[in-house]
Scaffold this active site. Structure first.
Site, PDB file in Angstrom:
ATOM      1  N   LYS A  35     -37.574  70.957  96.187  1.00  0.00           N
ATOM      2  CA  LYS A  35     -37.554  71.378  94.969  1.00  0.00           C
ATOM      3  C   LYS A  35     -36.242  72.523  94.764  1.00  0.00           C
ATOM      4  O   LYS A  35     -35.942  72.880  95.716  1.00  0.00           O
ATOM      5  CB  LYS A  35     -38.806  72.130  94.393  1.00  0.00           C
ATOM      6  N   ARG A 130     -52.721  79.868  89.452  1.00  0.00           N
ATOM      7  CA  ARG A 130     -51.208  79.572  88.835  1.00  0.00           C
ATOM      8  C   ARG A 130     -51.682  78.401  88.242  1.00  0.00           C
ATOM      9  O   ARG A 130     -52.260  78.271  87.094  1.00  0.00           O
ATOM     10  CB  ARG A 130     -50.153  79.633  89.783  1.00  0.00           C
ATOM     11  N   TYR A 255     -18.466 101.154  93.739  1.00  0.00           N
ATOM     12  CA  TYR A 255     -19.437 101.494  92.487  1.00  0.00           C
ATOM     13  C   TYR A 255     -20.138 102.607  92.662  1.00  0.00           C
ATOM     14  O   TYR A 255     -21.153 102.577  93.644  1.00  0.00           O
ATOM     15  CB  TYR A 255     -19.888 100.306  91.678  1.00  0.00           C
ATOM     16  N   MET A 303     -19.245  92.046  92.492  1.00  0.00           N
ATOM     17  CA  MET A 303     -19.271  90.681  92.094  1.00  0.00           C
ATOM     18  C   MET A 303     -18.643  89.702  93.058  1.00  0.00           C
ATOM     19  O   MET A 303     -19.151  88.613  93.608  1.00  0.00           O
ATOM     20  CB  MET A 303     -18.888  90.401  90.671  1.00  0.00           C
TER      21      MET A 303
HETATM   22  C1  LIG Z   1     -42.749  75.494  97.099  1.00  0.00           C
HETATM   23  C2  LIG Z   1     -44.107  74.822  97.287  1.00  0.00           C
HETATM   24  C3  LIG Z   1     -44.531  74.517  98.772  1.00  0.00           C
HETATM   25  C4  LIG Z   1     -43.302  74.775  99.861  1.00  0.00           C
HETATM   26  O1  LIG Z   1     -43.702  75.930 100.218  1.00  0.00           O
HETATM   27  P1  LIG Z   1     -42.909  76.835 101.342  1.00  0.00           P
HETATM   28  O2  LIG Z   1     -43.412  78.047 101.594  1.00  0.00           O
HETATM   29  O3  LIG Z   1     -41.493  76.663 101.052  1.00  0.00           O
HETATM   30  O4  LIG Z   1     -43.165  75.857 102.761  1.00  0.00           O
HETATM   31  C5  LIG Z   1     -45.598  73.808  98.908  1.00  0.00           C
HETATM   32  N1  LIG Z   1     -46.352  73.766  97.935  1.00  0.00           N
HETATM   33  C6  LIG Z   1     -46.077  73.940  96.553  1.00  0.00           C
HETATM   34  C7  LIG Z   1     -47.098  73.624  95.596  1.00  0.00           C
HETATM   35  C8  LIG Z   1     -45.182  74.598  96.576  1.00  0.00           C
HETATM   36  O5  LIG Z   1     -44.972  74.954  95.136  1.00  0.00           O
END
Ligand SMILES: *Cc1c(COP(=O)(O)O)cnc(C)c1O
Length: 358
Positions: A35, A130, A255, A303
């Site tokens: 993802k 969640r 800054y 930046m």
């Molecule tokens: C992102 C995610 C993972 C992978 O998690 P990592 O900590 O990057 O291994 C697995 N399952 C779900 C549902 C996720 O959202």
């Protein structure tokens, strides 16, 4: 000449890291989590390297579509599922496997006729709070799913661990226990473990594991680095010095004048900043490699630039190579100094940064 700020990717490390996941979960199939543009590494680039993965997992429907359009043929789980019938159509047409986590989704499925047949995962909330159905809804939801002509049998079961990166936290075993108890009468593939689950909790290893961060060579645990698990970093972030100058005692740098020079130093200016994805929260003292040697970052991150204390490297000159993470400087360390997690660093690389494959 290489671009000023660039990311170097060691794509061979992806396969190595996938094998590390397999070593820890030898009896599980692996759903590689790619993802968010494969955690900033490039969705298609990573998928095309991970041909050995049994499947992939993405968050959104459009990520799955991009994979299919590029010819990826493994199963693809879409972890946020769908929220409207158009998205369900896309899932059907592109052969993507949604996670079912809400009654609204069940209603959308019921309104759809036909028997296209999609694989689906029933998402159970065992404590993350969640996405997912509560454990006492599982029976009813499963009934509705298997009575739909649209859904292939068996349906898979999936849950997500909320705290697996904290090895002393008993919550993980409680979640696993609840998942197993809830499903004792059901058959169908099961999936629990993210990277921390794979590396830290044997109890979390089931039919499918879902490694994300570890595939990129990064430890999911705050107190360790990927190297501790024989993982190899995939991403290095690099740039170069663009100026070297002297700073007198009592002068401030950057800054806000937050960094005050307490002795005369040679200072370097590096072409990297939060406009590239280097974390603005990185504190003075964050390690940076100049010519392969550690120097501390000083002052605030701008930046386009950061400044470093070149004491002990007085022969450094504009054009010299700088590494912000990778190659001897674990990203986990930079995350620690920035009070964030490595996930945000790799995801945060911006468009301006050029990608170079090793
Ligand atoms: C992102 C995610 C993972 C992978 O998690 P990592 O900590 O990057 O291994 C697995 N399952 C779900 C549902 C996720 O959202």
């Amino acid at each position: 000449m290489t671009p000023a700020a660039y990311v170097k990717l060691n794509l061979d490390a992806l396969r190595h890291n996938l094998n590390v996941a397999r070593r820890h979960a030898p009896d599980s199939k692996v759903m590689a989590v790619i993802k968010a543009n494969a955690y900033g590494h490039g969705l298609l680039r990573v998928a095309e390297r991970l041909t050995d993965a049994d499947g992939f997992a993405v968050a959104r429907v459009d990520e799955g579509i991009r994979l299919r359009q590029a010819g990826i043929s493994q199963r693809i789980a879409v972890m946020e599922g769908f929220t409207c019938s158009e998205e369900l159509n896309d899932l059907i047409n592109f052969g993507l496997d949604p996670l079912i986590h809400s009654f609204g989704q069940l209603d959308i499925i019921d309104r759809k006729s036909g028997s296209a047949g999609i694989d689906a995962w029933l998402k159970i909330d065992t404590g993350m709070n969640r996405l997912g159905f509560s454990v006492d809804e599982v029976d009813k939801v499963h009934q509705r799913l298997i009575s739909s002509s649209l859904i292939k049998k068996p349906v898979g079961f999936i849950t997500h661990l909320a705290n697996a990166d904290v090895r002393s936290d008993s919550m993980t075993l409680k979640q696993i226990d609840l998942f197993n108890k809830t499903l004792s009468g059901f058959s169908g593939p099961r999936s629990i473990a993210n990277s921390a689950g794979i590396l830290g909790w044997r109890e979390a290893l089931t039919d499918w594991v879902r490694p994300g961060i570890m595939l990129y060579g990064i430890s999911p645990f705050p107190e360790s680095t990927g190297g501790d698990f024989d993982l190899k970093p995939v991403m290095g972030l690099h740039s170069r010095l663009i100026a070297v100058k002297s700073v007198r005692q009592g002068e401030t740098v950057g800054y806000g004048g937050s960094w005050v020079c307490d002795r005369p130093i040679t200072m370097g200016v590096v072409a990297i900043g939060y406009g590239d994805g280097y974390p603005r929260q990185a504190k003075s003292g964050t390690p940076v490699l100049v010519n392969g040697k550690r120097v501390p970052m000083i002052g605030r991150v701008s930046m386009d630039m950061i400044t470093v204390d070149l004491s002990g490297q007085d022969d450094a000159k504009p054009g010299d190579p700088v590494t912000l993470w990778g190659g001897g400087l674990p990203i986990e360390e930079v995350a620690f100094w920035s009070e964030t997690i490595p996930y945000t660093l790799v995801c945060g690389i911006t468009q301006r940064v050029q990608i170079v494959e090793e």
